[in-house]
Design a protein around this motif. Structure first.
Motif, PDB file in Angstrom:
ATOM      1  N   GLN A  92     -28.133  32.145 -16.640  1.00  0.00           N
ATOM      2  CA  GLN A  92     -28.052  33.541 -16.215  1.00  0.00           C
ATOM      3  C   GLN A  92     -29.440  34.157 -16.095  1.00  0.00           C
ATOM      4  N   ALA A 117     -31.442  45.698 -13.007  1.00  0.00           N
ATOM      5  CA  ALA A 117     -31.627  44.244 -13.010  1.00  0.00           C
ATOM      6  C   ALA A 117     -32.639  43.830 -14.076  1.00  0.00           C
ATOM      7  N   LYS A 118     -33.727  44.593 -14.208  1.00  0.00           N
ATOM      8  CA  LYS A 118     -34.716  44.284 -15.244  1.00  0.00           C
ATOM      9  C   LYS A 118     -34.124  44.476 -16.637  1.00  0.00           C
ATOM     10  N   ASP A 167     -30.915  44.168 -17.448  1.00  0.00           N
ATOM     11  CA  ASP A 167     -29.968  43.083 -17.688  1.00  0.00           C
ATOM     12  C   ASP A 167     -30.696  41.790 -18.054  1.00  0.00           C
ATOM     13  N   LEU A 168     -31.819  41.519 -17.390  1.00  0.00           N
ATOM     14  CA  LEU A 168     -32.606  40.334 -17.719  1.00  0.00           C
ATOM     15  C   LEU A 168     -33.150  40.430 -19.140  1.00  0.00           C
ATOM     16  N   THR A 226     -30.446  39.735 -21.592  1.00  0.00           N
ATOM     17  CA  THR A 226     -30.155  38.303 -21.631  1.00  0.00           C
ATOM     18  C   THR A 226     -31.202  37.556 -22.454  1.00  0.00           C
ATOM     19  N   GLN A 272     -31.218  32.936 -12.904  1.00  0.00           N
ATOM     20  CA  GLN A 272     -30.733  33.610 -11.701  1.00  0.00           C
ATOM     21  C   GLN A 272     -31.211  35.061 -11.640  1.00  0.00           C
ATOM     22  N   GLN A 273     -31.228  35.725 -12.803  1.00  0.00           N
ATOM     23  CA  GLN A 273     -31.689  37.114 -12.828  1.00  0.00           C
ATOM     24  C   GLN A 273     -33.165  37.205 -12.465  1.00  0.00           C
ATOM     25  N   GLN A 274     -33.971  36.281 -12.957  1.00  0.00           N
ATOM     26  CA  GLN A 274     -35.393  36.284 -12.611  1.00  0.00           C
ATOM     27  C   GLN A 274     -35.595  36.071 -11.113  1.00  0.00           C
TER      28      GLN A 274
END
Length: 411
Positions: A340, A395-396, A398-399, A402, A343-345
């Motif tokens: 995950q 998005a940042k 969420d990364l 994670t 993919q986020q990166q």
């Protein structure tokens, strides 16, 4: 001559070794400093750990469990009996009986119970560390959310200021007859919307600060950072990294300690099936003659311990299977978080490549102020750009969440 040459070579080699050690120290120190510089949550987590009333309560509970683990390791209390018997008829005199006895388990039982107490102490310590890690992870996740809200406050604050300038410009144009009420109404509604979003972000930010303060035992927490640190590179060899993470995980260590304690419990159950001994003094006192002597006894283990060894073995087998299952679940969880995060990166990198810097916002304002677009077009374009910027921040966030879960074992 040869001796002098050898001596010079030894000196040169010695200096080279010293320089190598010095360079290694510098490299390690640089890595530590770089890691410390990137750990923006360190001070907050330290405040939480030092001030948390929850952790203090958990620590006291661990101490209480340790004290409980060491009860029952000594022999049973000695027994004293005294009897007074009246004679009938009383010509023979009354009789007095005195008895003192001490019971002992088989020595192996004391040894195994002491080892079991040590294993249970280890489980108590790891249980505390496991709950401490969960609390610090929760605090770190709150900090991650707080950085996101700080960034939103900064973004919405800038957008609110621009919306205010636009509304004021439209008001002046309306007063001068250069525009109509509909245009001014659009600008005023846009300002109201941005002020509402700013207030919502500020309220959420304040709630997160209150949450952190509660975690830190009521301490005031200040955390104004609005940018995440550059994400660390993910390990290329996941299997080797997982082996390190598994060995450092308090949850897996706790289950391993439970397995060891259950094995010790089997040995204790076996030892408790051995005979018990008692030794003591017995006296019978009558007027005509006294009787004094020692008493020795031994229990015959037939029924009291029946089934306990079988039960202990079943519990040990269950603990072993639970530990194996937990390791599989932990591997699956970290592997999922690892993929995950990758993919986020990639998604963030693609988004940043398209979005670029903040020049797009200034370009929109210049186009509107230069008369190249209408107010409605400007507001629609700016709203779209704002939604993209917000999605980038999400998005940042969420990364970072994670990565926080992925590296929770290091807290």
């Amino acid at each position: 001559m040869r001796a002098e040459t050898d001596e010079q070579e030894r000196l040169i080699l010695s200096k080279i070794m010293v320089m190598k050690r010095f360079i290694c120290v510098l490299v390690v120190a640089g890595a530590v400093l770089a890691a410390s510089a990137q750990d923006i949550y360190k001070n907050v987590l330290q405040s939480v750990e030092e001030g948390s009333t929850t952790l203090r309560a958990l620590h006291e509970q661990a101490l209480a469990r340790k004290a409980e683990n060491h009860t029952g390791l000594t022999p049973a209390d000695p027994e004293v009996e005294f009897g007074y018997l009246w004679a009938h008829p009383s010509a023979g005199g009354n009789r007095k009986d005195v008895a003192f006895s001490q019971q002992f388990d088989f020595p192996t039982a004391y040894v195994e119970r002491a080892k079991l107490a040590g294993a249970l102490d280890r489980t108590s310590e790891l249980d505390y560390l496991q709950q401490r890690q969960q609390l610090l992870l929760q605090a770190k996740q709150t900090c991650v959310e707080l950085v996101y809200q700080n960034a939103l406050c900064r973004l919405y604050g800038q957008q609110t200021e621009w919306a205010r300038q636009t509304a004021e410009a439209c008001k002046r144009m309306l007063d001068g007859g250069e525009t109509g009420k509909i245009e001014y109404s659009k600008a005023a509604l846009n300002l109201t919307e941005m002020e509402s979003q700013l207030r919502e972000a500020q309220v959420t930010r304040q709630q997160l600060l209150v949450t952190l303060s509660a975690m830190a035992g009521g301490k005031d927490i200040t955390f104004d950072l609005a940018d995440y640190p550059a994400p660390l590179s993910l390990p290329t060899d996941f299997e080797a990294w997982f082996a390190q993470a598994a060995s450092a995980s308090p949850a897996l260590q706790y289950l391993g300690a439970q397995v060891e304690a259950s094995r010790r419990q089997v040995r204790v159950a076996r030892a408790q099936g051995l005979p018990k001994f008692s030794v003591g003094y017995t006296g019978e006192l009558v007027p005509s003659q006294n009787y004094n002597g020692v008493s020795v006894g031994m229990s015959i283990p037939l029924w009291e311990n029946k089934g306990k060894v079988r039960q202990a073995r079943a519990e040990a087998s269950a603990a072993q299977l639970a530990a194996q299952d937990a390791r599989v679940q932990y591997y699956t969880q970290l592997r999922g978080l690892y993929e995950q995060a990758r993919q986020q990166q990639q998604g963030i990198a693609a988004m940043e490549a398209l979005l670029g810097t903040n020049a797009h916002e200034a370009m929109l304002r210049r186009a509107y102020e230069g008369g190249e677009m209408t107010l409605l077009t400007y507001l629609m374009e700016n709203a779209y750009y704002l939604s993209v910027r917000t999605r980038q921040l999400e998005a940042k966030r969420d990364l970072e969440l994670t990565l926080a879960s992925l590296s929770a074992f290091s807290l």
